[in-house]
Structure formats: structure tokens, C-alpha cells
Design an enzyme around this catalytic site. Structure first.
Site, mmCIF file in Angstrom:
data_model
loop_
_atom_site.group_PDB
_atom_site.id
_atom_site.type_symbol
_atom_site.label_atom_id
_atom_site.label_comp_id
_atom_site.label_asym_id
_atom_site.label_seq_id
_atom_site.Cartn_x
_atom_site.Cartn_y
_atom_site.Cartn_z
ATOM 1 N N PHE A 14 -0.561 -4.842 1.603
ATOM 2 C CA PHE A 14 -0.433 -6.049 0.593
ATOM 3 C C PHE A 14 -0.416 -5.902 -0.506
ATOM 4 O O PHE A 14 0.892 -6.519 -1.897
ATOM 5 C CB PHE A 14 -2.213 -6.874 1.023
ATOM 6 C CG PHE A 14 -2.386 -7.750 -0.237
ATOM 7 C CD1 PHE A 14 -1.701 -8.782 -0.839
ATOM 8 C CD2 PHE A 14 -3.484 -7.261 -0.845
ATOM 9 C CE1 PHE A 14 -2.329 -9.509 -1.258
ATOM 10 C CE2 PHE A 14 -4.123 -8.414 -1.755
ATOM 11 C CZ PHE A 14 -3.772 -9.343 -2.117
ATOM 12 N N TYR A 146 -14.339 5.869 2.859
ATOM 13 C CA TYR A 146 -13.248 5.704 2.345
ATOM 14 C C TYR A 146 -14.352 5.499 0.087
ATOM 15 O O TYR A 146 -13.242 5.678 -0.573
ATOM 16 C CB TYR A 146 -13.248 3.485 1.463
ATOM 17 C CG TYR A 146 -12.191 3.217 0.970
ATOM 18 C CD1 TYR A 146 -10.969 3.005 0.930
ATOM 19 C CD2 TYR A 146 -13.071 2.177 -0.073
ATOM 20 C CE1 TYR A 146 -10.200 2.127 0.599
ATOM 21 C CE2 TYR A 146 -12.129 1.273 -0.453
ATOM 22 C CZ TYR A 146 -11.762 1.060 -0.630
ATOM 23 O OH TYR A 146 -9.982 0.713 -1.330
HETATM 24 P P1 NAD Z 1 -2.734 -2.379 2.604
HETATM 25 O O1 NAD Z 1 -4.201 -1.514 3.477
HETATM 26 O O2 NAD Z 1 -1.799 -3.904 2.681
HETATM 27 O O3 NAD Z 1 -1.438 -1.082 2.139
HETATM 28 C C1 NAD Z 1 -1.935 -0.028 2.102
HETATM 29 C C2 NAD Z 1 -1.168 0.510 2.545
HETATM 30 O O4 NAD Z 1 -0.798 2.185 2.534
HETATM 31 C C3 NAD Z 1 -0.410 0.615 3.676
HETATM 32 O O5 NAD Z 1 0.551 -0.467 3.689
HETATM 33 C C4 NAD Z 1 -0.557 1.444 4.785
HETATM 34 O O6 NAD Z 1 0.378 1.091 5.555
HETATM 35 C C5 NAD Z 1 -0.239 2.903 3.427
HETATM 36 N N1 NAD Z 1 -0.722 4.123 4.296
HETATM 37 C C6 NAD Z 1 -2.361 3.812 4.575
HETATM 38 N N2 NAD Z 1 -2.085 5.259 5.103
HETATM 39 C C7 NAD Z 1 -1.032 5.828 4.395
HETATM 40 C C8 NAD Z 1 -0.113 7.526 4.706
HETATM 41 N N3 NAD Z 1 -1.541 8.236 5.148
HETATM 42 N N4 NAD Z 1 0.410 7.900 4.566
HETATM 43 C C9 NAD Z 1 1.431 5.933 3.967
HETATM 44 N N5 NAD Z 1 1.315 4.983 4.168
HETATM 45 C C10 NAD Z 1 -0.247 5.543 4.444
HETATM 46 O O7 NAD Z 1 -4.465 -2.432 1.539
HETATM 47 P P2 NAD Z 1 -3.998 -3.013 -0.094
HETATM 48 O O8 NAD Z 1 -4.946 -3.909 -0.100
HETATM 49 O O9 NAD Z 1 -2.707 -2.915 -0.355
HETATM 50 O O10 NAD Z 1 -4.177 -1.777 -1.211
HETATM 51 C C11 NAD Z 1 -3.623 -0.805 -1.946
HETATM 52 C C12 NAD Z 1 -4.704 0.534 -2.254
HETATM 53 O O11 NAD Z 1 -5.075 -0.351 -3.744
HETATM 54 C C13 NAD Z 1 -5.331 0.921 -2.185
HETATM 55 O O12 NAD Z 1 -5.552 2.072 -2.549
HETATM 56 C C14 NAD Z 1 -6.903 0.101 -1.764
HETATM 57 O O13 NAD Z 1 -7.447 1.556 -1.375
HETATM 58 C C15 NAD Z 1 -6.777 0.338 -3.373
HETATM 59 N N6 NAD Z 1 -7.652 -1.189 -3.212
HETATM 60 C C16 NAD Z 1 -7.049 -2.925 -2.712
HETATM 61 C C17 NAD Z 1 -8.275 -3.594 -3.039
HETATM 62 C C18 NAD Z 1 -8.353 -4.807 -2.867
HETATM 63 O O14 NAD Z 1 -8.768 -6.044 -2.696
HETATM 64 N N7 NAD Z 1 -6.820 -4.814 -2.579
HETATM 65 C C19 NAD Z 1 -9.612 -2.985 -3.799
HETATM 66 C C20 NAD Z 1 -9.672 -2.032 -4.516
HETATM 67 C C21 NAD Z 1 -8.580 -0.974 -4.507
#
Ligand code: NAD
Ligand code: UDP
Ligand code: UDP
Length: 325
Positions: A14, A146
Site C-alpha cells: 500500500f 510486530y
Molecule cells: P503492506 O502490507 O501493504 O506493505 C508491506 C509490503 O512489504 C508488502 O508489499 C509485502 O508483500 C512486503 N513484504 C512483507 N514481508 C516482506 C519480506 N520479508 N521481504 C520483502 N517484502 C516483504 O503495508 P503498508 O501499510 O504499505 O506498510 C508499509 C510499512 O509501513 C510497513 O513496514 C508498516 O509496518 C509501516 N506502517 C504502516 C502503517 C499504516 O497505517 N499503513 C502504520 C505504521 C507503520
């Protein structure tokens, strides 16, 4: 601006896919790395033929040898449903992933950004949360893979900074929403909109009095870019999020109102360790980066509802299959 080659781990997710869009728009070369655990090719299919975009299937828990100028480390499942699906892999992704990406940054002497999270504050006893608050986290609960994984990643970032003089940028991201959220990731914004559009009951966990503060994705990505390109002394952690706080019940009512849905509210048990309240104090980001979110919740929700309407109207099972709907 100088053209850089930039690695985005988790680039098909995302937030990662929006970051790739922005970096390409700014004229950079982008290497998008993902293992497609929660990300989809659909999120980046519009970029596949872009001459400055490269897609790489790789798991960050394994070493990676590429030549880049900057690294954004986003790889990690982010929704409770996804990160609790395989909790051991979640911790490995945060911790081994951080070690590998920091090792890569150390070899290349390049700047590295970490997508950390408001979850490092746990169920906070300080409200709103400031960066100097150490948090209230259960180390052995269902969210710990997490929360503690991300806390350990922050520790590693600061140890590489102290020990190896690496240029680090740590963002603590608060709840963010927008197009390309995964429709079955169980997060509250995607759940409520999809339920409302399908006319299904809106599932409120607990009494709905718990609060969150929702940031629209474009605002957040702007914060990422500003933090990454800030003076090297600014390591963070820096809170990035929207300080407008809502109860979950208010969000449910807004989703029903804005979709014109006939869905009813149903109450289900509150998951263990679910934080009661969350609101970022963004003074640091405002003072140091000149950043603050500008998209009101209603405007952001309108764009997000439009995205889910288009997704749900797609007839092809092949398109919907990766989303499990
Ligand atoms: P998401 O799940 O859409 O994206 C995470 C991506 O990482 C996915 O495309 C997934 O396939 C990839 N991924 C997971 N494990 C992997 C691995 N071992 N190797 C390679 N790729 C891997 O989530 P997001 O909302 O886009 O979040 C992105 C980052 O932002 C994350 O690190 C998340 O912890 C952080 N975050 C997001 C939010 C939010 O509200 N969206 C809030 C706090 C932190
Ligand atoms: N690493 C990597 N790419 C590189 C350099 C290192 O993936 O270009 C990984 C490698 O697996 C290593 C980890 O990063 O184990 C940490 O690297 P560092 O140099 O900090 O430590 P060491 O090599 O001594 O374990
Ligand atoms: N939530 C809810 N119904 C849902 C999904 C989530 O009431 O269908 C609640 C959840 O219990 C939490 C809040 O909404 O209190 C935010 O949940 P989310 O999973 O989006 O993010 P996080 O808890 O990580 O902030």
C-alpha cells in the site's frame, strides 16, 4: 535535483507503491523490492513499463547486493490480521530485514529510512504521543511480533548510527489509509468501507470508544520525502500522522453516511492488547520538516471509497483472487 537510484523494500504494498509513484515522479530511478506476501502486482502494474522502474522479487530476510543511493525500508506486513498470520516470519522480517538493509547501507555508505510505527508506543499512557515516550508494550502478546520487531529494528538503526556512523531516518507512522489498501487486510478503514459498500454489517470491536487518528496516504508520503532529504543530523524518530482523533464508532458512522449504505453496526469482542487511544504529537515534524497533513478525513475517505468501488465492481475473478474476495 540530482537523479538517484532508490531502493524501496515492500514497494508493491500500500504505502510502498505510492512511494514508488512519487519517487518516479520526482525523476529518480526506482528499484521496487517485494516478496508479495501482502503486496500485489496490481499495485505497481502501471509502473512495469516505466523506463526508470525495476521490480525485484526478493525476501529482505536474505542478504541483498544491489548498488543504490538511498534505501526506504518498508518491507513488513502492517495489518494485525496479516502480521499475526505468521508471527515468527513477521519478527524475522523486521529484525533480519533491518540487519540486511543496514548492512547494505553500510557497504554503500548510503542513507536509509525505516518505516517504524506508532505501535512502538503500545497501549500508550501518554496522550498524545511524543517521540520521547518509551511506550507501553506487551512483549509476549499477539501484537508483540510486530511491536517488538519494530522496536528492535529501531534499536538496530540507532546502533548502526552510533557504531558505524550511518545516516538514518526513522519515521514512526500512525494509522494511514487510502487507495491500494488491501481490501481483506482487516484494518478498520478498509473493513468499514468494504462492509458498507457490500451492505454487510459494520464490525465494531469493543464498544467503539477506542480512538485512532487517520492520515491520508499522500500526506504521509510527502512526510517520508521531507524526512529522507532533511539534514543528516535529523535521525528521528519522527512521528508522521494526522493528529485529528476519532472514535472507531464515529468512523463507522462516517463510512455509512458517505457510502449511503444501509449497513447496521454490530459489536464484536475487542482483540487482546488493542490500544485504547492513539494520536500523534507532530510538533517535531512540523518544526524540523515544515510538514503537516492537509487532507481532511472526508476528502481522503471519498478517494478511498472510489478505489474500493472500482475494485469491487471488477467482474473478473482473476483480478479479485489475489485479494481473497
Ligand atoms: P503492506 O502490507 O501493504 O506493505 C508491506 C509490503 O512489504 C508488502 O508489499 C509485502 O508483500 C512486503 N513484504 C512483507 N514481508 C516482506 C519480506 N520479508 N521481504 C520483502 N517484502 C516483504 O503495508 P503498508 O501499510 O504499505 O506498510 C508499509 C510499512 O509501513 C510497513 O513496514 C508498516 O509496518 C509501516 N506502517 C504502516 C502503517 C499504516 O497505517 N499503513 C502504520 C505504521 C507503520
Ligand atoms: N548485507 C547485505 N548486503 C550488503 C552488505 C551486507 O545484505 O551489501 C547483509 C549481510 O547479510 C550481513 C548483514 O547485512 O550479514 C549485516 O552486515 P554488516 O556489514 O553490518 O555485518 P556483518 O557482515 O559483519 O555480519
Ligand atoms: N477495528 C474495528 N473493526 C474492524 C477492524 C478494526 O472496530 O473491523 C478496530 C480495532 O479493534 C482497533 C481500530 O479499529 O481498535 C484500528 O484497527 P486497525 O487494525 O485498523 O489498526 P491498529 O489497531 O493497528 O491501529
Amino acid at each position: 535535483m540530482r537523479r538517484n537510484t532508490i531502493l524501496v523494500t515492500g514497494g508493491a504494498g500500500f504505502l510502498g507503491s505510492h512511494l514508488c509513484d512519487r519517487l518516479l515522479g520526482d525523476g529518480h530511478e526506482v528499484i521496487c523490492l517485494d516478496n508479495f506476501f501482502t503486496g500485489t502486482k496490481g499495485n505497481i502494474e502501471h509502473l512495469i513499463d516505466h523506463p526508470r522502474f525495476e521490480l525485484m522479487r526478493h525476501d529482505v530476510t536474505f542478504p541483498l547486493y544491489v548498488e543504490v543511493d538511498q534505501i526506504y525500508n518498508l518491507a513488513c506486513p502492517a495489518s494485525p490480521v496479516h502480521y499475526q498470520h505468521d508471527p515468527v516470519q513477521t519478527t524475522k522480517t523486521s529484525v533480519h530485514g533491518a540487519i540486511n538493509m543496514l548492512g547494505l547501507a553500510k557497504r554503500l555508505k548510503c542513507r536509509i529510512f525505516q518505516a517504524s510505527t506508532s505501535e512502538v508506543y503500545g497501549d500508550p499512557s501518554v496522550h498524545p504521543q511524543t517521540e520521547d515516550y518509551w511506550g507501553n508494550v506487551n512483549p509476549i502478546g499477539p501484537r508483540s511480533c510486530y511491536d517488538e520487531g519494530k522496536r528492535c529494528a529501531e534499536t538496530l538503526f540507532f546502533d548502526y548510527w552510533r557504531q558505524h556512523k550511518l545516516e538514518i531516518k526513522v519515521a514512526r507512522i500512525f494509522n494511514t489509509y487510502g487507495p491500494r489498501m488491501h481490501p481483506s487486510d482487516g484494518r478498520v478503514v478498509s473493513n468499514f468501507i468494504v462492509q458498507a459498500l457490500k451492505g454487510e454489517p459494520i464490525t465494531i470491536y469493543g464498544d467503539g470508544a477506542q480512538t485512532r487518528s487517520f492520515c491520508y496516504v499522500d500526506d504521509l508520503i510527502d512526510g517520508f520525502i521531507r524526512l529522507m532529504n532533511s539534514p543528516k543530523e535529523l535521525t528521528g524518530p519522527v512521528n508522521l500522522g494526522n493528529p485529528n482523533e476519532f472514535t472507531i464508532k464515529e468512523l463507522a458512522e462516517l463510512a455509512i453516511d458517505m457510502t449511503g449504505s444501509k449497513s447496521k453496526l454490530v459489536y464484536q469482542p475487542l482483540p487482546q492488547d488493542d490500544p485504547r487511544q492513539r494520536q500523534p504529537n507532530i510538533r517535531l515534524a512540523n518544526d524540523e520538516l515544515g510538514w503537516k497533513p492537509i487532507v481532511p478525513l472526508r476528502d481522503g475517505l471519498r478517494l478511498t471509497i472510489g478505489y474500493f468501488e472500482r475494485l469491487l465492481s471488477l467482474q473478473s475473478k482473476a483480478v479479485l483472487a489475489p485479494f481473497g474476495i
